[in-house]
Enzyme design. Structure first.
Site, PDB file in Angstrom:
ATOM      1  N   SER A 113       0.910  -1.070  -0.142  1.00  0.00           N
ATOM      2  CA  SER A 113      -0.180  -0.119   0.062  1.00  0.00           C
ATOM      3  C   SER A 113       0.858   1.260   0.033  1.00  0.00           C
ATOM      4  CB  SER A 113      -0.806  -0.163   1.263  1.00  0.00           C
ATOM      5  OG  SER A 113      -0.114   0.039   2.367  1.00  0.00           O
ATOM      6  N   HIS A 143      -3.309  -6.098   2.432  1.00  0.00           N
ATOM      7  CA  HIS A 143      -2.377  -7.035   2.961  1.00  0.00           C
ATOM      8  C   HIS A 143      -3.088  -8.585   3.268  1.00  0.00           C
ATOM      9  CE1 HIS A 143       0.145  -3.770   4.686  1.00  0.00           C
ATOM     10  NE2 HIS A 143       0.549  -3.754   3.423  1.00  0.00           N
ATOM     11  N   GLU A 166      -4.481  -2.634   9.267  1.00  0.00           N
ATOM     12  CA  GLU A 166      -3.615  -3.203  10.286  1.00  0.00           C
ATOM     13  C   GLU A 166      -4.372  -2.707  11.706  1.00  0.00           C
ATOM     14  OE1 GLU A 166       0.268  -1.677  10.025  1.00  0.00           O
ATOM     15  OE2 GLU A 166       0.451  -1.885   8.030  1.00  0.00           O
ATOM     16  N   GLU A 189       1.773  -9.576   7.058  1.00  0.00           N
ATOM     17  CA  GLU A 189       2.425  -9.096   7.974  1.00  0.00           C
ATOM     18  C   GLU A 189       2.438 -10.116   9.209  1.00  0.00           C
ATOM     19  OE1 GLU A 189       2.054  -4.936   8.659  1.00  0.00           O
ATOM     20  OE2 GLU A 189       2.949  -4.324   6.827  1.00  0.00           O
ATOM     21  N   ASP A 235      -3.685   1.120  11.714  1.00  0.00           N
ATOM     22  CA  ASP A 235      -3.552   1.933  10.368  1.00  0.00           C
ATOM     23  C   ASP A 235      -4.618   1.527   9.594  1.00  0.00           C
ATOM     24  OD1 ASP A 235      -2.347   2.899   8.216  1.00  0.00           O
ATOM     25  OD2 ASP A 235      -0.585   1.335   8.202  1.00  0.00           O
ATOM     26  N   GLU A 275      -3.188   5.668  12.344  1.00  0.00           N
ATOM     27  CA  GLU A 275      -2.402   5.833  11.154  1.00  0.00           C
ATOM     28  C   GLU A 275      -3.158   6.076   9.824  1.00  0.00           C
ATOM     29  OE1 GLU A 275       0.921   3.086  11.035  1.00  0.00           O
ATOM     30  OE2 GLU A 275       1.099   3.584   8.739  1.00  0.00           O
ATOM     31  N   ASP A 329       1.974   8.213   7.598  1.00  0.00           N
ATOM     32  CA  ASP A 329       2.644   7.370   6.661  1.00  0.00           C
ATOM     33  C   ASP A 329       2.634   7.912   5.222  1.00  0.00           C
ATOM     34  OD1 ASP A 329       3.924   4.993   5.517  1.00  0.00           O
ATOM     35  OD2 ASP A 329       2.218   3.795   5.849  1.00  0.00           O
ATOM     36  N   LYS A 366       9.954   5.128   7.284  1.00  0.00           N
ATOM     37  CA  LYS A 366      10.423   4.050   6.505  1.00  0.00           C
ATOM     38  C   LYS A 366      11.446   4.233   5.781  1.00  0.00           C
ATOM     39  CE  LYS A 366       5.630   1.937   6.134  1.00  0.00           C
ATOM     40  NZ  LYS A 366       4.279   2.179   5.359  1.00  0.00           N
ATOM     41  N   HIS A 386       8.678  -1.410   9.504  1.00  0.00           N
ATOM     42  CA  HIS A 386       8.933  -2.089   8.525  1.00  0.00           C
ATOM     43  C   HIS A 386       8.097  -1.961   6.996  1.00  0.00           C
ATOM     44  CE1 HIS A 386       5.192  -5.049   9.468  1.00  0.00           C
ATOM     45  NE2 HIS A 386       5.106  -3.895   9.478  1.00  0.00           N
ATOM     46  N   ARG A 387       8.042  -2.776   6.291  1.00  0.00           N
ATOM     47  CA  ARG A 387       7.144  -2.623   4.997  1.00  0.00           C
ATOM     48  C   ARG A 387       6.476  -4.038   5.039  1.00  0.00           C
ATOM     49  NH1 ARG A 387       7.596   1.939   1.861  1.00  0.00           N
ATOM     50  NH2 ARG A 387       5.365   1.461   1.595  1.00  0.00           N
ATOM     51  N   SER A 388       5.516  -4.137   4.278  1.00  0.00           N
ATOM     52  CA  SER A 388       4.739  -5.587   4.166  1.00  0.00           C
ATOM     53  C   SER A 388       5.710  -6.458   3.354  1.00  0.00           C
ATOM     54  CB  SER A 388       3.172  -5.411   3.524  1.00  0.00           C
ATOM     55  OG  SER A 388       3.405  -4.639   2.348  1.00  0.00           O
ATOM     56  N   LYS A 395       7.130  -0.482  14.711  1.00  0.00           N
ATOM     57  CA  LYS A 395       6.078  -1.461  14.165  1.00  0.00           C
ATOM     58  C   LYS A 395       6.731  -2.262  13.016  1.00  0.00           C
ATOM     59  CE  LYS A 395       3.325   0.365  10.324  1.00  0.00           C
ATOM     60  NZ  LYS A 395       2.056   0.674  10.036  1.00  0.00           N
TER      61      LYS A 395
END
Ligand code: PGA
Ligand code: ZN
Length: 420
Positions: free
Chosen positions: A40, A150, A159, A202, A239, A280, A307, A332, A360-362, A383
């Site tokens: 995303s 995700h 999330e 994730e 998120d 988020e 984000d 990120k 992190h990233r997915s 996270k």
């Protein structure tokens, strides 16, 4: 010490897609770092260079790899790996575009992280110490119910996170998260059947829930089942990643079609119903205005995180600060493409009273750099997914090692990280 060689190769990320691994040789030691990749992604993120064509369905990264092996190697070979700023500046100038679209931010981020690790090695200190003077073990936010892009279900909110901020140490947070993850697994099986424990990108479960209330309620029930107290030990975060369900001025979420104002009211009522400490990307990525309104309304008790809104870009962050949009930055490194520019965004956040969450990233890998960044920069929050799946636990396990290494010097902010 100098950088003797700069190299790169194509490896796979946690989704099975190709990504860039950079390799830097210092004193005969080969040090690697791997670029993560989002699903995303924000429109304003730095550019991820993909090959196109047939190979890997167009997702190959051989051009980015080649850029490291030739042009980037050309400017960094022979330089001092301890000078992170010089390396990052040289790459940014060499690229010459605003979004690193020529060399690829996936090339620069892998090299930048590898330089950081090489610099740490050259100085004989751990990465977290090399990167900053912080000794702060972050409060982890565990994404244990996955939705949006995700996962494959109806849950539009991306999330639903467990934040065990009321526990006394990082390792106790991790234990609580694991225990609650297991009790959530049992609960979901009971409530929805065995396929409800299939997982998303994730590592969180992707159950057939339709609304975020249903997901958050189930998480709190699982926490109580595991013996933890919601609102005291256990808090929640989400998120929304709302750009993903925004179309023609409306948000299609939780079985409703909402205007920005209505969605704002929805968030406010969720914060009354649940011990939510962080939301988020509540509105689509260019909506600074409604984000500012929500921040004004509930920002003193709930962290509002940018984000896709900020994309770790200091210019966008400064606009947010000016307009009062959000009060925290999701950081990120690959959104901007270098460690130095990320540190700049973190610094600007701190200076203006914004909190920082390293993320992190997915699409992830075995690379654990972000754990060290969160400790060294003293962000107090991280996270990095569920307490399950190797690419996620790699980061959580790295933090366990750092906690052990720091011993009594380690600082753990707990609830204070959220102003509680
Ligand atoms: P992404 O998701 O890595 O797919 O962008 C993570 C997030 O939105 O925070
Ligand atoms: Zn996000």
């Amino acid at each position: 010490m100098i950088i003797e060689k700069v190299w790169a190769r194509e490896v796979l990320d946690s989704r099975g897609n190709p990504t860039v691994e950079a390799e830097i040789t210092v004193s005969g030691h080969r040090i690697t770092a791997i670029a993560p990749s989002g699903a995303s992604t924000g429109t304003w993120e730095a550019h991820e260079l993909r090959d196109g064509g047939k190979r890997y369905g167009g997702k190959g990264v051989l051009k980015a790899v080649e850029n490291v092996r030739t042009e980037i190697s050309g400017i960094l070979t022979g330089t001092d790996p301890a000078d992170q700023e010089a390396a990052d500046r040289a790459m940014t100038e060499l690229d010459g575009t605003p979004g690193k679209s020529r060399l690829g931010a996936n090339a620069t981020v892998a090299v930048s992280l590898a330089v950081a690790k090489a610099g740490a090695m050259a100085e004989g200190v751990p990465l977290y110490e090399h990167i900053g003077k912080g000794k702060v073990l972050p409060v982890p936010m565990f994404n244990i119910i996955n939705g949006g892009k995700h996962a494959g279900g109806n849950l539009k909110i991306q999330e639903c996170m467990l934040v065990p901020a009321g526990l006394p140490s990082y390792s106790e947070c991790l234990r609580a998260a694991s225990e609650i993850y297991m009790s959530l697994k049992n609960l979901l099986k009971k409530k929805y059947g065995p396929s409800a424990v299939n997982i998303g990108d994730e590592g969180g479960f992707a159950p057939p829930v339709n609304t975020v209330s249903e997901a958050l309620e189930t998480i709190l029930e699982a926490a109580s089942d595991a013996g933890y107290a919601p609102g005291k030990e256990i808090f929640l975060a989400m998120d929304a990643a709302s750009s993903e369900f925004f179309e023609n001025g409306r948000y299609d979420v939780d079985g409703m079609s909402l205007t920005a104002g209505e969605l704002s009211d929805h968030y406010v009522s969720l914060t009354k119903e649940f011990p939510l400490v962080s939301i988020e990307d509540p509105f689509f990525e260019d909506d600074f205005e409604t984000t500012a309104q929500l921040t004004k309304k509930i920002g003193n008790k709930v962290q509002i995180v940018g984000d896709d809104l900020f994309v770790t870009n200091t210019e966008r962050l400064m606009r947010g600060i000016k307009e009062g949009a959000a009060n925290a930055l999701l950081l990120k490194v690959n959104q901007i493409g270098t460690v130095t520019e990320s540190a700049e965004a973190a610094g600007a956040s701190f200076e203006n009273g914004y909190r920082v969450i390293v993320s992190h990233r997915s699409g992830e890998s075995e690379d654990t750099s972000i754990s060290d960044l969160s400790v060294g920069w003293g962000t107090g929050q991280i996270k990095t997914g569920a307490p399950a799946r190797g690419e996620r636990t790699a980061k959580y396990n790295r933090l366990l090692r750092i906690e052990e290494e720091l011993g009594s010097a380690a600082v753990f902010p707990g609830k204070k990280a959220f102003g509680l």
